[in-house]
Design an enzyme around this catalytic site. Structure first.
Site: not given
Length: 311
Positions: A158, A237, A261, A266, A287, A289
């Site tokens: 990433l 994260r 994000d 969560e 979250h 992405a």
């Protein structure tokens, strides 16, 4: 192979699970599984697929036939890996599925913050532009990305994808050492100690897994080292950044903006410091992405290949 997917709904209804079904010879799917339902639903299965359902030693003790756990995601925080090893259970995850979509989302956050997109959109729609005494608004400072330094911490798949895209905008790429990493050079980019990166980065983008070493890697001290004009991006994260410290830094103008994000909890049912109404120039996304249809389908296909290769 006898396989069950405990939280299939987390991949969405528009993905095709047939690659896994074909490898497994069938697949029992539950949209969601509550903690109290786990043992009942995994009994009799040798292969369990999960995204976010927690599996630990209690479950392994109750289900001695369990041989394989396939996490249809990258993070393994929901699996007790030591207990799995003690019970001779193989745990596999999925990597290299979201490079395009996560890098795209990361750049979207950077661009929106750098151009003050949300502020100018609001100003155009709420009458602020209509009241202007000239043809445009210039109320919010815009950062031109060309020539600016993008610091990347976590240069895996990433981070590499973000570097490629940022380079197309003319940004200078500098990598930061994660805890325990040595300085050096990677792909022609310098990798320098994190503190050194913090003082020079115009944008800092995090792409690390959450471990005990990386938890709160960016706290009040680290935020204090950053430029007051800098942007902080986290599409990796929750927990990498001390959220209370970041909220204070944004309020105090110690950093110029942030795009996140991910959060420590969560969904954030118990609230979060970053959700306060008075935190300025912060963009939060839920979250999402990773969640393009293409990326979610790749998760299925990679999971199927993992099962075929390792079971």
């Amino acid at each position: 192979m006898k396989a069950v997917f405990l939280d299939a709904a987390t991949l969405g209804e528009d993905v095709d699970l047939s690659p896994i079904e074909n490898i497994a010879g069938g697949l029992t799917c539950h949209p969601r599984t509550n903690p109290e339902q786990v043992i009942q639903r995994i009994q009799g299965f040798d292969t369990v697929l999960v995204n976010k359902v927690v599996l630990n030693g209690e479950h392994f003790e109750a289900c001695p036939e369990l041989k394989t756990i396939a996490v249809v995601a990258t993070g393994l925080n929901n699996i007790d890996l030591e207990a799995a090893k003690a019970h001779d259970i193989k745990v596999m995850n999925v990597t290299n599925y979201g490079r395009s979509t996560v890098a795209q989302h990361t750049m979207a956050l950077i661009l929106a913050l750098a151009t003050r997109l949300l502020d100018y959109n609001r100003g155009a729609r709420n009458g602020q532009w209509a009241k202007s005494d000239m043809f445009c608004l210039m109320d919010y400072p815009i950062m031109e990305l060309e020539g600016k330094t993008l610091g990347i911490v976590g240069y895996g798949d990433l981070g590499q994808g973000v570097a490629e895209r940022a380079k197309a905008f003319g940004m200078n790429i500098v990598l930061g050492c994660r805890p325990g990493q040595e300085p050096g050079e990677v792909d022609g980019y310098p990798r320098i100690p994190l503190d050194d990166l913090l003082v020079q980065a115009d944008v800092l983008s995090l792409h690390c897994l959450l471990t005990e070493e990386t938890r709160n890697m960016i706290g009040a001290r680290e935020l204090g080292l950053m430029k007051s004009s800098a942007l902080l991006i986290n599409t990796s994260r929750g927990g990498l950044v001390d959220e209370s410290a970041l909220a204070d830094a944004l309020r105090n103008g110690d950093v110029a903006g942030a795009g996140f994000d991910v959060l420590t909890e969560e969904p954030p049912r118990n609230g979060n410091p970053l959700l306060a109404d008075n935190v300025p120039n912060l963009i939060l996304t839920p979250h999402s992405a990773w969640a393009s249809q293409e990326a979610r389908q790749r998760i299925v296909e990679i999971s199927a290949r993992n099962l075929a290769t390792h079971t």
